[in-house]
Write an enzyme that holds these catalytic residues in place. Structure first.
Site, mmCIF file in Angstrom:
data_model
loop_
_atom_site.group_PDB
_atom_site.id
_atom_site.type_symbol
_atom_site.label_atom_id
_atom_site.label_comp_id
_atom_site.label_asym_id
_atom_site.label_seq_id
_atom_site.Cartn_x
_atom_site.Cartn_y
_atom_site.Cartn_z
ATOM 1 C CG PHE A 296 -2.381 -4.925 5.065
ATOM 2 C CD1 PHE A 296 -1.476 -5.819 5.642
ATOM 3 C CD2 PHE A 296 -1.900 -3.692 4.619
ATOM 4 C CE1 PHE A 296 -0.126 -5.494 5.776
ATOM 5 C CE2 PHE A 296 -0.563 -3.359 4.751
ATOM 6 C CZ PHE A 296 0.331 -4.258 5.321
ATOM 7 C CB THR A 297 -7.829 -5.429 1.862
ATOM 8 O OG1 THR A 297 -7.136 -4.194 2.032
ATOM 9 C CG2 THR A 297 -9.307 -5.139 1.700
ATOM 10 C CB SER A 303 -11.642 1.164 5.579
ATOM 11 O OG SER A 303 -11.345 1.636 4.288
ATOM 12 C CD1 TRP A 327 -10.211 -5.048 -2.900
ATOM 13 C CD2 TRP A 327 -9.382 -4.720 -4.955
ATOM 14 N NE1 TRP A 327 -11.274 -4.881 -3.757
ATOM 15 C CE2 TRP A 327 -10.796 -4.678 -5.034
ATOM 16 C CE3 TRP A 327 -8.635 -4.546 -6.133
ATOM 17 C CZ2 TRP A 327 -11.481 -4.459 -6.225
ATOM 18 C CZ3 TRP A 327 -9.312 -4.329 -7.321
ATOM 19 C CH2 TRP A 327 -10.724 -4.298 -7.350
ATOM 20 C CB THR A 329 -1.256 -3.919 -5.257
ATOM 21 O OG1 THR A 329 -2.548 -3.362 -5.049
ATOM 22 C CG2 THR A 329 -0.592 -3.247 -6.440
ATOM 23 C CB SER A 422 5.398 6.658 5.288
ATOM 24 O OG SER A 422 6.252 7.149 6.305
ATOM 25 N N GLY A 520 -11.948 16.109 -26.101
ATOM 26 C CA GLY A 520 -13.199 15.846 -26.797
ATOM 27 C C GLY A 520 -13.371 14.356 -27.065
ATOM 28 C CD GLU A 544 -1.962 3.101 0.827
ATOM 29 O OE1 GLU A 544 -2.108 3.193 2.055
ATOM 30 O OE2 GLU A 544 -1.243 2.241 0.290
ATOM 31 C CB ALA A 546 -12.669 5.315 0.637
#
Length: 561
Positions: A296-297, A303, A327, A329, A422, A520, A544, A546
């Protein structure tokens, strides 16, 4: 009722204390609801022009309206945490730690709502920002409420919470369903045996999760949970999805996210596909034979999908798709891409976008994209490894008209929007799993590590961190499960799903940060898994939607509702 309690006493019966004050909790929720209505009225008057929300005004009041979204997220989180304990009480399953967490969550969140909610590390929303005054919180000064807050914030209560954790007693998930509890137990064992022992090595080597692990996940039904039974799935709904996703993410974020790939594609096809497309793809996705990726991106859109430039041109019986995506994935080892492209160049914004089901040969690390017209390169990342991220270029990829989702142009954005509830619920569940991982690592280290002659878990600033973590994880889990329950009941829950994602993502990051602090200097060493968890947790506030986009969606939805 005795309203004078020695909060430093070890002899308080926490169950009796809470049971006797159920009406006080209900009063707090009622007062917060009244403030919510007042704040909403303020924003409706401030942001409405010509009987609709004015986007220019909304942008001008962005910080304030996002503060309202956070106020409401806290309120719904408290409400669902209260409902969680009541259900546990009614089924005689409420343990002392559950009572303690309810009390702590109300004390802490009400105090923050009154004095300032930190919506990021550099931003605090005050009452005056959202149309509420200190006078609206005068109920908090009433003896019963003030006592509840004082006891809820006491060191003794936090010690009791951590003592329970130290003895292996964690909060009840509140599933109240034998099948779901069996699934949770099954995936907990799988994660302990097949994910946790290898997760850090996968991360450090930047390896893909091995094929044999994916095969075992497929056998357990990870990819088939939400796909209907008549298409080869389990048809178990979103609560089951949350249970599985949380457990897998507790071991390794990418493991929990593998189900998300199937979830997104499965939802798109189930809701928007033709019967032929459903029969062809859903059984294969459910079985794990087809691995999917969302495409999509774009590099310059983020966005803002309305600015998407990838185009799909119809030539006879085929479309040709050209454009750049980023992006992506699990882009290489996938067999099916869901590609969002513009089919009508004359229509601006979201109109004219269409979704395509694009089959591709499965690639590998050496040859990620063995397909004519497709090329790409890996994006190296801090965390969220195990699937790999890619930037890809599509150059006149040919796709049959039969691969247009629903076989009708112009529905792409609408089809994608139908999956957002979803996706956000599952992302919230992933965040809860990552936060739980951080808690367990921090707890174990605090028990094992001794300084100045005693375990560091005995020091107040250590057990305070652990108590805070488990309290916020519980609130996040309950608002997530509530959203999933609503979705399973076909109740619109886009706002609540957004709230769950908003809160759970922040909690994952803060929990991972606290866990590393407890370690630590060792926490900064790559050999300690907590360093990986910190890197993984950071992405949850970004993908999904920001945090800023998520707050915008929640705020706009609340004001318009």
């Amino acid at each position: 009722m005795d309203s004078t309690v020695n909060i430093e006493s070890n002899h308080i019966n926490i169950k009796s204390f809470v049971d006797e004050r159920i009406k006080t909790f209900e009063l707090v929720l009622s007062e917060l609801e009244a403030m919510s209505k007042k704040s909403k009225d303020y924003f409706v008057k401030t942001l409405t022009k010509d009987n609709r929300i004015d986007n220019a005004l909304l942008e001008n009041y962005q910080f304030e309206s996002h503060g309202f979204a956070w106020f409401e997220t806290y309120r719904i989180g408290l409400r669902e945490t209260f409902n969680w304990l009541i259900r546990l009480k009614d089924s005689n399953k409420a343990a002392e730690i559950d009572y303690n967490i309810l009390l702590y969550s109300f004390a802490e969140y009400v105090s923050q709502m009154r004095d300032g909610i930190m919506i990021s590390q550099t931003e605090i929303v005050r009452l005056s920002d959202i149309g509420i005054t200190k006078n609206d919180f005068k109920f908090a000064d009433e003896p019963n409420v003030n006592e509840l807050i004082s006891f809820g914030l006491s060191n003794e209560l936090k010690k009791d919470i951590v003592n329970s954790l130290e003895n292996g007693i964690f909060p009840n998930l509140g599933l109240n369903d034998e099948t779901l509890e069996m699934i949770q137990d099954q995936f907990r064992k799988f994660t302990e045996e097949e994910i946790i022992p290898y997760a850090n090595e996968w991360h450090l080597k930047d390896d893909l999760i091995p094929d044999q692990t994916l095969e075992k996940m497929a056998e357990l039904g990870v990819f088939s949970i939400a796909i209907p039974e008549n298409y080869g799935g389990l048809g178990m709904g979103k609560i089951a999805m949350c249970v599985v996703t949380e457990e897998l993410s507790r071991g390794f974020l990418a493991a929990g996210s593998l189900g998300t790939r199937a979830e997104i594609a499965g939802e798109l096809i189930r809701l928007g596909g033709t019967e032929e497309q459903k029969k062809k793809y859903l059984p294969e996705i459910a079985s794990g034979n087809i691995l999917t990726t969302a495409v999509f991106t774009e590099p310059n859109t983020g966005s803002d999908l309305g600015s998407l430039a990838t185009r799909a041109t119809l030539n006879g019986s085929d479309y040709t798709i050209t454009g750049n995506k980023t992006w992506i994935t699990h882009g290489a080892r996938s067999d099916l891409m869901t590609v969002l492209a513009r089919t009508d160049l004359d229509k601006k914004g979201y109109k004219g976008l269409s979704m395509f089901l694009v089959e591709k040969p499965r690639g590998n690390c050496e040859n990620p994209f063995p397909m004519d017209g497709m090329s790409g390169s890996e994006i190296e990342v801090l965390g969220y490894r195990g699937m790999k991220e890619y930037e890809i270029a599509l150059d006149d990829i040919k796709v049959s008209k039969k691969q247009l989702l629903g076989e009708e142009e112009g529905n792409g954005f609408k089809q994608l929007m139908e999956t957002f509830e979803s996706a956000r619920i599952q992302t919230a569940a992933r965040a809860v799993g990552v936060a739980q991982n951080a808690l367990e690592l921090a707890l174990q280290y605090a028990k094992d590590r001794s300084q100045f002659g005693k375990q560091i878990i005995k020091f107040p600033r250590i057990f305070n961190k652990l108590a805070w973590m488990v309290m916020e994880i519980t609130v996040s889990r309950q608002i997530t499960l509530f959203s999933a329950r609503e979705k399973d009941n076909d109740v619109r829950c886009d706002i609540e799903a957004g709230m769950a994602k908003l809160l759970a993502a922040r909690v994952a990051w803060s929990s991972a940060d606290s866990a590393l602090q407890i370690h630590g200097g060792n926490g900064y060493a790559l050999e300690y898994p907590v360093s990986r968890v910190l890197c993984d947790s950071r992405i949850l506030n970004i993908f999904e939607g920001a945090a800023e986009i998520q707050a915008q969606i929640v705020a706009k939805g609340l004001i318009a509702r």
